[in-house]
Each structure stands twice: as C-alpha cells, then as structure tokens.
Scaffold this motif. Structure first.
Motif, PDB file in Angstrom:
ATOM      1  N   GLN A 243     -15.538   0.857   3.007  1.00 32.62           N
ATOM      2  CA  GLN A 243     -14.229   0.860   2.350  1.00 32.62           C
ATOM      3  C   GLN A 243     -14.048  -0.372   1.471  1.00 32.62           C
ATOM      4  O   GLN A 243     -13.504  -0.282   0.369  1.00 32.62           O
ATOM      5  N   VAL A 244     -14.501  -1.506   1.964  1.00 34.37           N
ATOM      6  CA  VAL A 244     -14.382  -2.730   1.178  1.00 34.37           C
ATOM      7  C   VAL A 244     -15.238  -2.646  -0.081  1.00 34.37           C
ATOM      8  O   VAL A 244     -14.793  -2.992  -1.186  1.00 34.37           O
ATOM      9  N   ALA A 245     -16.466  -2.169   0.061  1.00 38.67           N
ATOM     10  CA  ALA A 245     -17.360  -2.041  -1.098  1.00 38.67           C
ATOM     11  C   ALA A 245     -16.784  -1.077  -2.131  1.00 38.67           C
ATOM     12  O   ALA A 245     -16.885  -1.304  -3.344  1.00 38.67           O
ATOM     13  N   ALA A 246     -16.169   0.015  -1.642  1.00 35.32           N
ATOM     14  CA  ALA A 246     -15.610   1.014  -2.551  1.00 35.32           C
ATOM     15  C   ALA A 246     -14.429   0.470  -3.340  1.00 35.32           C
ATOM     16  O   ALA A 246     -14.094   0.977  -4.417  1.00 35.32           O
ATOM     17  N   ALA A 247     -13.796  -0.585  -2.840  1.00 35.84           N
ATOM     18  CA  ALA A 247     -12.650  -1.171  -3.542  1.00 35.84           C
ATOM     19  C   ALA A 247     -13.069  -2.000  -4.737  1.00 35.84           C
ATOM     20  O   ALA A 247     -12.224  -2.394  -5.549  1.00 35.84           O
ATOM     21  N   GLY A 248     -14.378  -2.280  -4.869  1.00 37.24           N
ATOM     22  CA  GLY A 248     -14.885  -3.017  -6.021  1.00 37.24           C
ATOM     23  C   GLY A 248     -15.232  -4.454  -5.693  1.00 37.24           C
ATOM     24  O   GLY A 248     -14.732  -5.029  -4.719  1.00 37.24           O
ATOM     25  N   PRO A 249     -16.091  -5.061  -6.492  1.00 34.75           N
ATOM     26  CA  PRO A 249     -16.572  -6.425  -6.198  1.00 34.75           C
ATOM     27  C   PRO A 249     -15.484  -7.485  -6.212  1.00 34.75           C
ATOM     28  O   PRO A 249     -15.544  -8.448  -5.450  1.00 34.75           O
ATOM     29  N   GLN A 250     -14.487  -7.325  -7.060  1.00 33.23           N
ATOM     30  CA  GLN A 250     -13.422  -8.327  -7.130  1.00 33.23           C
ATOM     31  C   GLN A 250     -12.638  -8.351  -5.819  1.00 33.23           C
ATOM     32  O   GLN A 250     -12.342  -9.422  -5.270  1.00 33.23           O
ATOM     33  N   VAL A 251     -12.303  -7.167  -5.301  1.00 31.50           N
ATOM     34  CA  VAL A 251     -11.574  -7.083  -4.032  1.00 31.50           C
ATOM     35  C   VAL A 251     -12.477  -7.532  -2.892  1.00 31.50           C
ATOM     36  O   VAL A 251     -12.063  -8.283  -2.004  1.00 31.50           O
ATOM     37  N   ALA A 252     -13.724  -7.073  -2.910  1.00 25.43           N
ATOM     38  CA  ALA A 252     -14.656  -7.416  -1.832  1.00 25.43           C
ATOM     39  C   ALA A 252     -14.823  -8.921  -1.691  1.00 25.43           C
ATOM     40  O   ALA A 252     -14.985  -9.447  -0.571  1.00 25.43           O
ATOM     41  N   ALA A 253     -14.753  -9.653  -2.808  1.00 23.88           N
ATOM     42  CA  ALA A 253     -14.909 -11.104  -2.760  1.00 23.88           C
ATOM     43  C   ALA A 253     -13.758 -11.781  -2.025  1.00 23.88           C
ATOM     44  O   ALA A 253     -13.897 -12.911  -1.532  1.00 23.88           O
ATOM     45  N   ALA A 254     -12.608 -11.090  -1.926  1.00 23.49           N
ATOM     46  CA  ALA A 254     -11.442 -11.669  -1.255  1.00 23.49           C
ATOM     47  C   ALA A 254     -11.370 -11.299   0.221  1.00 23.49           C
ATOM     48  O   ALA A 254     -10.516 -11.817   0.944  1.00 23.49           O
ATOM     49  N   VAL A 255     -12.270 -10.415   0.665  1.00 20.48           N
ATOM     50  CA  VAL A 255     -12.190  -9.855   2.016  1.00 20.48           C
ATOM     51  C   VAL A 255     -13.156 -10.557   2.959  1.00 20.48           C
ATOM     52  O   VAL A 255     -14.307 -10.837   2.604  1.00 20.48           O
ATOM     53  N   GLU A 256     -12.688 -10.824   4.165  1.00 23.89           N
ATOM     54  CA  GLU A 256     -13.538 -11.316   5.251  1.00 23.89           C
ATOM     55  C   GLU A 256     -13.401 -10.355   6.429  1.00 23.89           C
ATOM     56  O   GLU A 256     -12.316 -10.214   6.998  1.00 23.89           O
ATOM     57  N   LEU A 257     -14.503  -9.670   6.762  1.00 20.10           N
ATOM     58  CA  LEU A 257     -14.512  -8.745   7.887  1.00 20.10           C
ATOM     59  C   LEU A 257     -14.843  -9.524   9.155  1.00 20.10           C
ATOM     60  O   LEU A 257     -15.940 -10.058   9.297  1.00 20.10           O
ATOM     61  N   LEU A 258     -13.908  -9.559  10.087  1.00 13.17           N
ATOM     62  CA  LEU A 258     -14.058 -10.371  11.289  1.00 13.17           C
ATOM     63  C   LEU A 258     -14.585  -9.583  12.479  1.00 13.17           C
ATOM     64  O   LEU A 258     -14.959 -10.177  13.496  1.00 13.17           O
ATOM     65  N   GLY A 259     -14.597  -8.247  12.371  1.00 13.03           N
ATOM     66  CA  GLY A 259     -15.029  -7.433  13.498  1.00 13.03           C
ATOM     67  C   GLY A 259     -13.984  -7.429  14.604  1.00 13.03           C
ATOM     68  O   GLY A 259     -12.821  -7.815  14.410  1.00 13.03           O
ATOM     69  N   THR A 260     -14.402  -6.995  15.783  1.00 15.32           N
ATOM     70  CA  THR A 260     -13.494  -6.973  16.929  1.00 15.32           C
ATOM     71  C   THR A 260     -13.226  -8.396  17.402  1.00 15.32           C
ATOM     72  O   THR A 260     -14.150  -9.202  17.513  1.00 15.32           O
ATOM     73  N   VAL A 261     -11.968  -8.709  17.675  1.00 16.42           N
ATOM     74  CA  VAL A 261     -11.602 -10.054  18.097  1.00 16.42           C
ATOM     75  C   VAL A 261     -11.066 -10.022  19.525  1.00 16.42           C
ATOM     76  O   VAL A 261     -10.541  -9.008  19.989  1.00 16.42           O
ATOM     77  N   THR A 262     -11.188 -11.133  20.229  1.00 21.18           N
ATOM     78  CA  THR A 262     -10.639 -11.260  21.569  1.00 21.18           C
ATOM     79  C   THR A 262      -9.131 -11.467  21.485  1.00 21.18           C
ATOM     80  O   THR A 262      -8.573 -11.691  20.396  1.00 21.18           O
ATOM     81  N   ASP A 263      -8.468 -11.418  22.634  1.00 19.51           N
ATOM     82  CA  ASP A 263      -7.032 -11.656  22.646  1.00 19.51           C
ATOM     83  C   ASP A 263      -6.698 -13.046  22.105  1.00 19.51           C
ATOM     84  O   ASP A 263      -5.748 -13.212  21.335  1.00 19.51           O
TER      85      ASP A 263
END
Length: 399
Positions: A243-263
């Motif tokens: 989904q991030v890649a499909a949004a385009g490189p400009q958007v992808a550069a602003a995104v950080e995927l953190l995965g599952t997080v603890t409480d």
C-alpha cells in the motif's frame, strides 16, 4: 452500587489471544481491573496451547479463521471446544459468568448454551446490517433468554443488539488505564518538530476498513504545505509495504512502517506523535485507541463515524473529517498542524473527557451490573428489564 464482597467471575472471550485485538484487550484489562479490586477471575479464551497468555487465562486450543465485520476473526467452536467449556465451568463455581459477543459462533456462544446461574453479556459489534447475526439468531434466540443483564460498549453496539437480536442493554464504555498512558514517556525517534511533525496510525494494515488507504491518499496533499511530515504506521498485516509503495515514492519517503508494537511501545508512540489519526471507514463501535491517544495528551484527528464522534465529544475533544475523504483529511491535518491553538483546545477538552473511560469508573459500573445480576437471578432482565431500569436511574441515563 459496588460489590461489598469478593466475587468469583468467569469471563469468556470469543476471539483468539493468538492475534489480539480490541475485544481481547478489553477482556484482559477488565480481568486485571477486577482482580485489582479483590475479585477472583478466570478467563476462557481461544488460544493455542503454546501461546503465552496471562496466568488467569485458560486457553481452549486451536482456532478457525473466519471473515467477520470486515476483518478476520479467529474463533473456537465445535464439540471438542464445548467439552472444554463444560469442564471449565464445572471446575469453577462462578458467582457470575461474563460472556463477550455470545451471538458469535465461538466459546461465548457455547458457554451460553451450557451455563446456569447469573449471566452478563457484553456486545461490542457495530453493524448496520449483519448477515452473520441474522443467520446466528435462530441458534441463540432461546439461549439469549438466559442472559441476566446485557451491556453494550457504545450506543452503536446497543443499536446493533436491538436491531439484530432484540432486547436492550445498558451502555458501559470500554476502559483505559488513563494514568498509565498519561505517564508514558516520549521517544526521540518518534518525536516531531515544527518542520517535521509526526502523525501516528495504529491498526491492522490488511483490513481496508481501518482506513490506511484514506490516510496514505492524504499525505501527498499535506506534503504540499508541510513537506517534512512523517507518517508512523504501526500494526500487523502483510499488505502494508504494498500500500505504501502504491502511494508513490514521495509518500513512501514520509512513511515509517513500525510493524506490530508492544503495549509500552504503543503508549510511547502515542505520546510522541503530534497527531494521532484514526481514518477508519466503518465497523467501529467505540474507538479505544482514540481514548488512549487522548490520555497521552496527543491531538486526535478522526473520521466522523458515529462512534468516533461520540468518543470525541462531537468534535470538542478532537478534530473530525469526512469519512473516506482523503482530501478533507489532508486539509484537516494541515489545519491542526499549522494551528497550535486548535490542538491545545482539543487536548484540553480531551483531558476532561478521558476520565469517564478510566477503568476506575468503568469497573464500578460493571460491578454494579454483576451485583444486580446476582441479586436478580430469579428475575432475568430478559423478562422485565428491572436491572436495566435501575442502573439507568442510578447513572442518570435517559433514552
């Protein structure tokens, strides 16, 4: 009314602790709040025998993945599970049995079929139309009469119950340990600056109704005004990178995927972000993460779903945007990030609102239902709804 003596409470969760979500967290926190109050609690829940669970949770074994309410629910059903439910009930002489989502074909439905004595049921789902509940109704209609008292976590959940299953329920919201979130430290890695503000999102990435696509669609527009914006995305699901890649490189550069997080990580993330964004498009009966974010003194921007609108005090404790509208979300984020006074006003109101959702308040309300259910075991709510009327009078609730 609050309990004057310790109660033995059995709680049944319908969804798997292997893949926890809102209902599982509610069950967990309720059990711990009750135990902190001096009550004895055992939770029966779907979970693999090797799944790490709290010591008060009794796992029922493997689960079956079923598509339900726009997501994948992992349920436990069938004769083997029924035998485990029967054994658990026989081994514990509960004063009250608290079932969550008993109309879902899982452990709570089995427990309702088998149970004797006072039964309290909590309904979480919010659906305009539910083919699943319509199919399930003939199988649970007679058993629903065994329920002594009904709770709905929101007005939306209460309406779903009334429309699909009949009867009524008192509204008692989900609980949050407000002070725990308020005390959460910030994390420098997630803390924004005026030039690089951070927007956080938490949710299952492969469920369209969680609205990640709506949020990603807004980022490019926000970048025109705030080019340094950072989007911190936390949650499980395999489709996030796509989904991030499909949004385009400009958007992808602003995104950080953190995965599952603890409480603990979740609390730090919420405390660190400038804005928490809830772009869900439907199927939400409450919005517990909104309350968690509000508890950390972070401004919330959310879609104008009925459930979110109520949690945010009709927009006074947060900022709402048109559901599913990426352009309106972008404009709203720019407005909030560019106007500190707007965020301060929303956060000040949120600090007042969140106290109604603290477990100290919610537990008292649930214990009042337990006590009235135990006292009224010979006069179920399904017959005369006297318990509902009494509780509504005590809370000043008017319908």
């Amino acid at each position: 009314m609050v309990s004057e003596r310790p109660l033995r409470v059995g709680v049944v969760c319908p969804y798997s602790f292997d893949h926890p979500g809102g209902v599982q967290f509610h069950v967990r926190d309720l059990a711990e709040a009750l135990m902190d109050d001096g009550h004895e609690v055992s939770v029966l829940a779907p979970a693999g025998d090797d799944t790490p669970v709290p010591e008060y949770v009794v796992p029922s074994g493997k689960t079956l993945a079923v598509h339900y309410n726009g997501s994948v629910a992992r349920l436990a059903f069938g004769p083997v599970k029924a035998a485990r439910v029967r054994k658990w009930l026989a081994a514990n002489q509960f004063d009250v049995l608290h079932l969550h989502e008993p109309a879902i074909p899982s452990l709570a439905m089995l427990a309702l079929w088998i149970a004797e004595g006072p039964v309290v049921a909590t309904f979480h789902s919010s659906l305009v139309r539910s083919r699943s509940l319509q199919i399930a109704y003939p199988f649970v209609r007679q058993s629903l009469e065994k329920i002594t008292a009904r709770i709905a976590v929101s007005e939306d959940a209460r309406r779903t119950l009334v429309d699909h299953l009949g009867g009524d329920a008192v509204v008692i919201p989900n609980g949050v340990y407000v002070d725990r979130f308020a005390a959460a430290p910030t994390d420098p890695a997630w803390t924004g600056t005026p030039q690089r503000p951070t927007v956080a999102f938490l949710g299952r990435l492969d469920e369209p109704r969680k609205g990640l696509g709506v949020l990603l669609g807004a980022v490019a527009q926000v970048q025109k005004t705030i080019p340094g914006i950072r989007l911190l995305i936390a949650g499980g699901g395999e489709t996030g990178p796509e989904q991030v890649a499909a949004a385009g490189p400009q958007v992808a550069a602003a995104v950080e995927l953190l995965g599952t997080v603890t409480d603990d990580e979740k609390a730090r993330l919420l405390a660190s972000a400038d804005v928490y964004c809830a772009p869900q498009t439907g199927g939400e009966s409450f919005g517990i993460v909104l309350v968690e974010a509000m508890s950390t003194d972070t401004c919330v921007v959310a879609s104008d779903l009925g459930a979110f609108r109520r949690v945010l005090d009709d927009g006074g404790a947060g900022v709402l945007f048109r559901n599913g509208d990426s352009a309106d979300l972008a404009a709203t984020l720019v407005r909030v990030l560019a106007d500190p006074a707007l965020a301060v006003e929303a956060r000040a109101r949120a600090a007042q609102v969140v106290r109604r959702y603290d477990w100290s308040s919610v537990t008292k309300q649930i214990l009042a239902v337990y006590e009235m259910a135990v006292a009224g075991r010979d006069a179920p709510v399904g017959e005369d709804e006297s318990v509902l009327r009494l509780l509504r009078r005590d809370r000043g609730e008017v319908r």
